[in-house]
Design a protein around this motif. Sequence first.
Motif, PDB file in Angstrom:
ATOM      1  N   UNK A   1       0.788  -1.219   0.000  1.00 20.61           N
ATOM      2  CA  UNK A   1       0.000   0.000   0.000  1.00 20.61           C
ATOM      3  C   UNK A   1       0.820   1.268   0.000  1.00 20.61           C
ATOM      4  N   UNK A   2       2.124   1.194  -0.031  1.00 22.21           N
ATOM      5  CA  UNK A   2       2.973   2.375   0.059  1.00 22.21           C
ATOM      6  C   UNK A   2       3.655   2.637  -1.276  1.00 22.21           C
ATOM      7  N   UNK A   3       3.608   3.878  -1.720  1.00 20.63           N
ATOM      8  CA  UNK A   3       4.332   4.242  -2.936  1.00 20.63           C
ATOM      9  C   UNK A   3       5.820   4.236  -2.641  1.00 20.63           C
ATOM     10  N   UNK A   4       6.610   4.338  -3.698  1.00 17.48           N
ATOM     11  CA  UNK A   4       8.066   4.324  -3.505  1.00 17.48           C
ATOM     12  C   UNK A   4       8.518   5.519  -2.663  1.00 17.48           C
ATOM     13  N   UNK A   5       7.906   6.672  -2.879  1.00 14.59           N
ATOM     14  CA  UNK A   5       8.271   7.850  -2.083  1.00 14.59           C
ATOM     15  C   UNK A   5       7.841   7.678  -0.628  1.00 14.59           C
ATOM     16  N   UNK A   6       6.664   7.082  -0.416  1.00 16.24           N
ATOM     17  CA  UNK A   6       6.203   6.840   0.947  1.00 16.24           C
ATOM     18  C   UNK A   6       7.090   5.823   1.649  1.00 16.24           C
ATOM     19  N   UNK A   7       7.540   4.818   0.921  1.00 14.62           N
ATOM     20  CA  UNK A   7       8.455   3.837   1.505  1.00 14.62           C
ATOM     21  C   UNK A   7       9.765   4.506   1.926  1.00 14.62           C
ATOM     22  N   UNK A   8      10.280   5.349   1.047  1.00 13.31           N
ATOM     23  CA  UNK A   8      11.542   6.034   1.365  1.00 13.31           C
ATOM     24  C   UNK A   8      11.377   6.934   2.589  1.00 13.31           C
TER      25      UNK A   8
ATOM     26  N   UNK B   1       3.345  -5.798  13.199  1.00 14.45           N
ATOM     27  CA  UNK B   1       2.895  -5.630  11.812  1.00 14.45           C
ATOM     28  C   UNK B   1       2.810  -6.965  11.081  1.00 14.45           C
ATOM     29  N   UNK B   2       3.782  -7.839  11.323  1.00 17.05           N
ATOM     30  CA  UNK B   2       3.830  -9.126  10.592  1.00 17.05           C
ATOM     31  C   UNK B   2       3.143 -10.255  11.345  1.00 17.05           C
TER      32      UNK B   2
ATOM     33  N   UNK C   1       2.824  -3.321   5.807  1.00 16.36           N
ATOM     34  CA  UNK C   1       1.931  -2.201   6.142  1.00 16.36           C
ATOM     35  C   UNK C   1       1.036  -1.906   4.949  1.00 16.36           C
ATOM     36  N   UNK C   2      -0.263  -1.780   5.189  1.00 16.77           N
ATOM     37  CA  UNK C   2      -1.222  -1.568   4.118  1.00 16.77           C
ATOM     38  C   UNK C   2      -1.281  -0.113   3.645  1.00 16.77           C
TER      39      UNK C   2
ATOM     40  N   UNK D   1       0.052   5.253  12.601  1.00 10.53           N
ATOM     41  CA  UNK D   1      -0.834   5.272  13.767  1.00 10.53           C
ATOM     42  C   UNK D   1      -0.447   4.239  14.817  1.00 10.53           C
ATOM     43  N   UNK D   2       0.546   3.404  14.497  1.00 13.93           N
ATOM     44  CA  UNK D   2       1.012   2.414  15.473  1.00 13.93           C
ATOM     45  C   UNK D   2       1.551   3.116  16.722  1.00 13.93           C
ATOM     46  N   UNK D   3       1.363   2.466  17.877  1.00 13.75           N
ATOM     47  CA  UNK D   3       1.770   3.077  19.144  1.00 13.75           C
ATOM     48  C   UNK D   3       3.270   3.333  19.201  1.00 13.75           C
ATOM     49  N   UNK D   4       4.061   2.452  18.606  1.00  9.37           N
ATOM     50  CA  UNK D   4       5.518   2.622  18.652  1.00  9.37           C
ATOM     51  C   UNK D   4       5.973   3.839  17.844  1.00  9.37           C
ATOM     52  N   UNK D   5       5.156   4.250  16.877  1.00  7.63           N
ATOM     53  CA  UNK D   5       5.473   5.454  16.097  1.00  7.63           C
ATOM     54  C   UNK D   5       4.783   6.629  16.810  1.00  7.63           C
ATOM     55  N   UNK D   6       5.468   7.194  17.768  1.00  6.45           N
ATOM     56  CA  UNK D   6       4.831   8.211  18.600  1.00  6.45           C
ATOM     57  C   UNK D   6       4.813   9.572  17.910  1.00  6.45           C
TER      58      UNK D   6
END
Length: 309
Positions: free
Chosen positions: A5-12, A33-34, A54-55, A62-67
Amino acid sequence: MAGLGLSSREQAGCRGLLDLLSTDDLLALSDTVTNRLVVPESRKEAIHAILVYSQSVEELLKRRKVCREMIFKYLAQQGIPVPPSSEKHQLIHYAKQYWNQQLSDKPSEREDVKFDKKVDGQRQKQEEDDLQSLGKEFCQWFFNLLNAQHPLGRQSKESWGPQHFWEDAKLKFYYNTLEQSTEEYNGAELVSLRLLSLVKEEYLLFTPNFDAGGLKCAKSPHGLVIVAVAGTVHRGNICLGVFEQIFGLISWPVRENTWKIKFVNLKIFGQNALEPGTQIQKPSIKFESNQLQELYDGKELHLIETYKF
């Protein structure tokens, strides 16, 4: 393998953001995630697994670890200015726009920034109004109480005394009438008695000017409030000259909404020290709040010497 679900720019972009996580948090996020289907053996493998499974950007960020703080730090590193008060969903929106090269193209991109600036401006204006109200209320109380000590004055229910000053209070008193002199007093008792003698023994009355810049206030980050007020000095029906007075106030924690005087700088300029025929205009404080703030560092301001009639 490309992200679902992530574009190349979003992945980077997400790769750079995830790199801010500690290794333990990365491994824990990868497990989440996995669903523990992948066991990464390095940070690089953990980040790759997170991006692959990740979709969408929203799901990942929005994951808790990503504050919230981590997203804010990432955007700051990229040179993207965002309001410090931004909530997490707003920061996610900024990150998506940045990765999709839309952040600088949308006219509405800074609505949150503009709103925050407006709120900050309103808050600052309210604080200034509250400070000015405090200064005026204090001066009305102080001069009403002091003038009430005049032998012919209207008596006050409240008594004058050292209880209104901190024990280490200081008074600097300068006057230029028929002669020039400077006096200094230390301690609540001496400061209280010297101010009292001006009214009770020298028969002076003080009329503060709350209009036309006659009252200015400032506040230090540590709670010291500076109140500067100008006015006229009278004896009977005669105007003797002008005064300018600066108070340093500190809140008294024993009683709510009660302030005690830390220091007083009083300067009186007699009318007989002026050029013949000079008319006294409404006295005003010539200094701005930032100049009054110099008193936080113990610097003395020369007020009366620069007063213009």
